[in-house]
Scaffold this motif. Structure first.
Motif, PDB file in Angstrom:
ATOM      1  N   MET A   1     -49.074 -12.191 -33.783  1.00 30.71           N
ATOM      2  CA  MET A   1     -47.783 -12.720 -33.351  1.00 30.71           C
ATOM      3  C   MET A   1     -47.210 -11.937 -32.171  1.00 30.71           C
ATOM      4  O   MET A   1     -46.851 -12.518 -31.147  1.00 30.71           O
ATOM      5  CB  MET A   1     -46.792 -12.670 -34.522  1.00 30.71           C
ATOM      6  CG  MET A   1     -45.404 -13.174 -34.181  1.00 30.71           C
ATOM      7  SD  MET A   1     -45.380 -14.922 -33.731  1.00 30.71           S
ATOM      8  CE  MET A   1     -44.901 -15.629 -35.331  1.00 30.71           C
TER       9      MET A   1
ATOM     10  N   GLY B   1     -49.266 -12.066 -29.060  1.00 37.08           N
ATOM     11  CA  GLY B   1     -49.624 -13.429 -28.675  1.00 37.08           C
ATOM     12  C   GLY B   1     -48.412 -14.337 -28.541  1.00 37.08           C
ATOM     13  O   GLY B   1     -47.541 -14.073 -27.709  1.00 37.08           O
ATOM     14  N   PRO B   2     -48.324 -15.387 -29.372  1.00 38.15           N
ATOM     15  CA  PRO B   2     -47.263 -16.383 -29.165  1.00 38.15           C
ATOM     16  C   PRO B   2     -45.848 -15.815 -29.230  1.00 38.15           C
ATOM     17  O   PRO B   2     -44.953 -16.339 -28.577  1.00 38.15           O
ATOM     18  CB  PRO B   2     -47.499 -17.410 -30.278  1.00 38.15           C
ATOM     19  CG  PRO B   2     -48.436 -16.780 -31.258  1.00 38.15           C
ATOM     20  CD  PRO B   2     -49.215 -15.759 -30.492  1.00 38.15           C
ATOM     21  N   GLY B   3     -45.631 -14.747 -30.018  1.00 40.03           N
ATOM     22  CA  GLY B   3     -44.286 -14.198 -30.171  1.00 40.03           C
ATOM     23  C   GLY B   3     -43.688 -13.711 -28.864  1.00 40.03           C
ATOM     24  O   GLY B   3     -42.475 -13.798 -28.649  1.00 40.03           O
ATOM     25  N   LEU B   4     -44.542 -13.197 -27.981  1.00 43.29           N
ATOM     26  CA  LEU B   4     -44.048 -12.711 -26.692  1.00 43.29           C
ATOM     27  C   LEU B   4     -43.424 -13.835 -25.878  1.00 43.29           C
ATOM     28  O   LEU B   4     -42.418 -13.639 -25.207  1.00 43.29           O
ATOM     29  CB  LEU B   4     -45.195 -12.105 -25.874  1.00 43.29           C
ATOM     30  CG  LEU B   4     -45.588 -10.675 -26.173  1.00 43.29           C
ATOM     31  CD1 LEU B   4     -46.768 -10.299 -25.299  1.00 43.29           C
ATOM     32  CD2 LEU B   4     -44.424  -9.718 -25.933  1.00 43.29           C
ATOM     33  N   ARG B   5     -44.056 -15.012 -25.917  1.00 41.71           N
ATOM     34  CA  ARG B   5     -43.531 -16.148 -25.145  1.00 41.71           C
ATOM     35  C   ARG B   5     -42.319 -16.756 -25.819  1.00 41.71           C
ATOM     36  O   ARG B   5     -41.400 -17.242 -25.167  1.00 41.71           O
ATOM     37  CB  ARG B   5     -44.601 -17.243 -25.022  1.00 41.71           C
ATOM     38  CG  ARG B   5     -45.823 -16.832 -24.248  1.00 41.71           C
ATOM     39  CD  ARG B   5     -46.782 -17.996 -24.055  1.00 41.71           C
ATOM     40  NE  ARG B   5     -47.186 -18.576 -25.314  1.00 41.71           N
ATOM     41  CZ  ARG B   5     -48.388 -19.094 -25.553  1.00 41.71           C
ATOM     42  NH1 ARG B   5     -49.307 -19.095 -24.601  1.00 41.71           N
ATOM     43  NH2 ARG B   5     -48.673 -19.621 -26.716  1.00 41.71           N
ATOM     44  N   TRP B   6     -42.326 -16.787 -27.167  1.00 39.80           N
ATOM     45  CA  TRP B   6     -41.256 -17.443 -27.901  1.00 39.80           C
ATOM     46  C   TRP B   6     -39.923 -16.722 -27.766  1.00 39.80           C
ATOM     47  O   TRP B   6     -38.893 -17.237 -28.195  1.00 39.80           O
ATOM     48  CB  TRP B   6     -41.640 -17.574 -29.385  1.00 39.80           C
ATOM     49  CG  TRP B   6     -42.575 -18.731 -29.640  1.00 39.80           C
ATOM     50  CD1 TRP B   6     -42.743 -19.845 -28.869  1.00 39.80           C
ATOM     51  CD2 TRP B   6     -43.445 -18.904 -30.772  1.00 39.80           C
ATOM     52  NE1 TRP B   6     -43.669 -20.692 -29.450  1.00 39.80           N
ATOM     53  CE2 TRP B   6     -44.112 -20.140 -30.606  1.00 39.80           C
ATOM     54  CE3 TRP B   6     -43.720 -18.143 -31.898  1.00 39.80           C
ATOM     55  CZ2 TRP B   6     -45.039 -20.626 -31.540  1.00 39.80           C
ATOM     56  CZ3 TRP B   6     -44.635 -18.626 -32.829  1.00 39.80           C
ATOM     57  CH2 TRP B   6     -45.293 -19.853 -32.647  1.00 39.80           C
TER      58      TRP B   6
END
Lengths: 346, 346
Positions: B242, B245-250
């Motif tokens: 997380m 990965g996706p957490g950085l963008r979210w």
């Protein structure tokens, strides 16, 4: 007298039962071949250039070189902002005319072809035939298992999946996993190499469709689609709910640590024992697993490893500091962009 | 001559058919009552103090005042870092002995009692009986609908849910929704007030268990539990997947905008038309809805609103700039903490 190149190569090519000699040192990689130069492949090219590698790229598209150099140039200011490795330069990129040329001198190969199984199978067999014997070859695939893809390669043992997140030149995550015919040394080697190349690596011991990151991302995405499908929320509300809510924390604390903190001083154990029944609540369309004693204990034990001795007060202080840092950083970018837009408008 | 207070009050207390007079201006709120001062209630107290309000708190626990002042003191450096409103001070907090005292002079009430339905029903009825007539009362509940909770209140029309994310003094999201007996003006008023108080507000027109943010968070969490349950990933791998990965963008682009970008120049339309079949892939345990033409068109139309005219190149530049800002900000906090630990160890 220093040995000449031939002797030197011979000396290092001793066959290690665990790991063949030519691939002996992931830290010694100098040249990376990138096969396929679309959004993902081009992102890898930019990343490896920024980390100081020489990159040889090949893509069958007519305008591949122009697009690729454009992508690298567009990403370079961002990469410079993050910090380049010594000697890093877009000039260290060569775009060549054939796949065989691209991989001939490579110390590592990253394949990022379109997501079509036949294409991947054929390309990996070709790369395997043309690349130096013990060089590890990684596929960026997000949709296929290496077991499916490595079937026509003569040396499938050195083929692994190295799955990046977009954009690969910024987002650190790479998930590494082998297929049934992959040797364990190749998976280990790839993980060490990616770490040396500045990535955050997760090594998986089994092929799981969607790996880990994409499973989490896809669960969130499907819940979003259901909400739009039922008129329960708009895309705008969903995106705001994420970026003003859980997404801010997920940039630095994952779901396990977040729920550990939701348990206060009692941590994950208290959270599961106290809020476990909410797993039956219809808070998402995704059914929860049964919260067995085994699952409870595994979550508590594994989350303890993530917590790694930090107290609740430590975690709160660390969380708050990071939340503020992230929010301030994003507010500064907003303000800069507004200033730039105002200046451009004058 | 200025009217005296009585006249003035009378003048502004005209009955608006849409919104009663006494609650006329969400921007004029001076005093907020916080009922319940645990982690969430205390977080609200800290937030309202930092935004410059006078806060009157009540909690039946013996040591409530001590714990609450401790929480506010612990949060204050973080809040100062983010920027305080003029006149904001922890000294503007009063902790009182009864619920009636707490709400007697309030311009707004935030209830954050433990998540037990009978407790919430009783407390909301008591608050309603004691608070000035047209003051809006919000519940922080994450588990119950206002329809269930407002059943014993004499004036249920002014009761809403204002659901925060933890910690409420930093994470901006508040989801606002009414119950069946709630008046539309109360929902609107609460949304305006929370915005004036510095929050990012989503107003929902129906009661959805888990609201929006928690549905997304819970989907990710249940997928994580399944993975641990099946030995597919550890808590540590899930959290790393997380945060790297996706957490950085979210933290700045939600799932809809993220998938719009995955479609390249073709955006959400291309993404759905091209990758739609992957919704059938077992990338999560969550079944996807059917990708009907209606759902496809709704996603494209609604995501267009999020995109709001930005080109692919604009979005890439904005994403990269924010990714770097977030990563640099987090790296700086890591470095500061290491320095501090090294100094403390000397």
């Amino acid at each position: 007298m220093l040995p000449d190149n031939t002797e030197y190569t011979e000396n290092t090519l001793q066959h290690d039962p665990q790991r063949p000699g030519a691939a002996a040192d992931p830290e010694a990689v100098r040249t990376v071949a990138c096969v396929g130069a679309g959004v993902i492949g081009g992102g890898w090219v930019a990343h490896f250039l920024a980390r100081g590698y020489r990159v040889v790229a090949w893509d069958p598209a007519e305008d591949a070189e122009e697009r690729l150099r454009g992508l690298v140039d567009a990403a370079w200011p961002a990469l410079t902002g993050l910090g380049l490795a010594e000697g890093a330069s877009p000039d260290r990129l060569s775009v060549v005319a054939t796949l065989a040329e691209a991989v001939a001198d490579a110390d590592f190969v990253q394949e990022s072809a379109p997501e079509r199984l036949e294409v991947k199978i054929g390309l990996l067999a070709e790369i395997d035939a043309a690349a130096p014997e013990h060089v590890v070859v990684a596929s960026s695939t997000s949709g296929y298992s290496m077991t499916e893809m490595q079937v026509k390669a003569a040396r499938p043992e050195r083929l692994v999946v190295g799955h990046p997140f977009n954009p690969p030149y910024l987002v650190p995550l790479v998930e590494v996993v082998g297929g049934e015919a992959t040797a364990p040394w190749a998976v280990e080697w790839a993980a060490e190499f990616y770490r040396a190349a500045g990535k955050s690596v997760i090594t998986m011991d089994r092929e799981l469709p969607g790996f880990i990151g994409n499973r989490i991302q896809e669960a969130a995405w499907r819940e979003a689609l259901h909400m739009v499908d039922n008129g329960e929320a708009t895309a705008e509300q969903i995106d705001l709910a994420m970026t003003a809510g859980p997404g801010l924390r997920w940039a630095f604390f994952g779901p396990c640590l977040t729920f550990h903190m939701a348990g206060g001083e009692g941590g994950m154990a208290h959270m599961l024992d106290h809020f476990g029944p909410s797993l039956k609540a219809p808070w998402t369309r995704l059914e929860s697993p049964e919260l067995t004693a085994e699952l409870r204990d595994a979550m508590v034990r594994e989350t303890d490893e993530v917590v790694s001795g930090r107290s609740t007060a430590d975690l709160i202080a660390q969380r708050d500091r990071r939340l503020i840092a992230v929010m301030r950083a994003l507010a500064e970018v907003d303000a800069e962009e507004e200033r730039e837009a105002a200046e451009a408008g004058r």
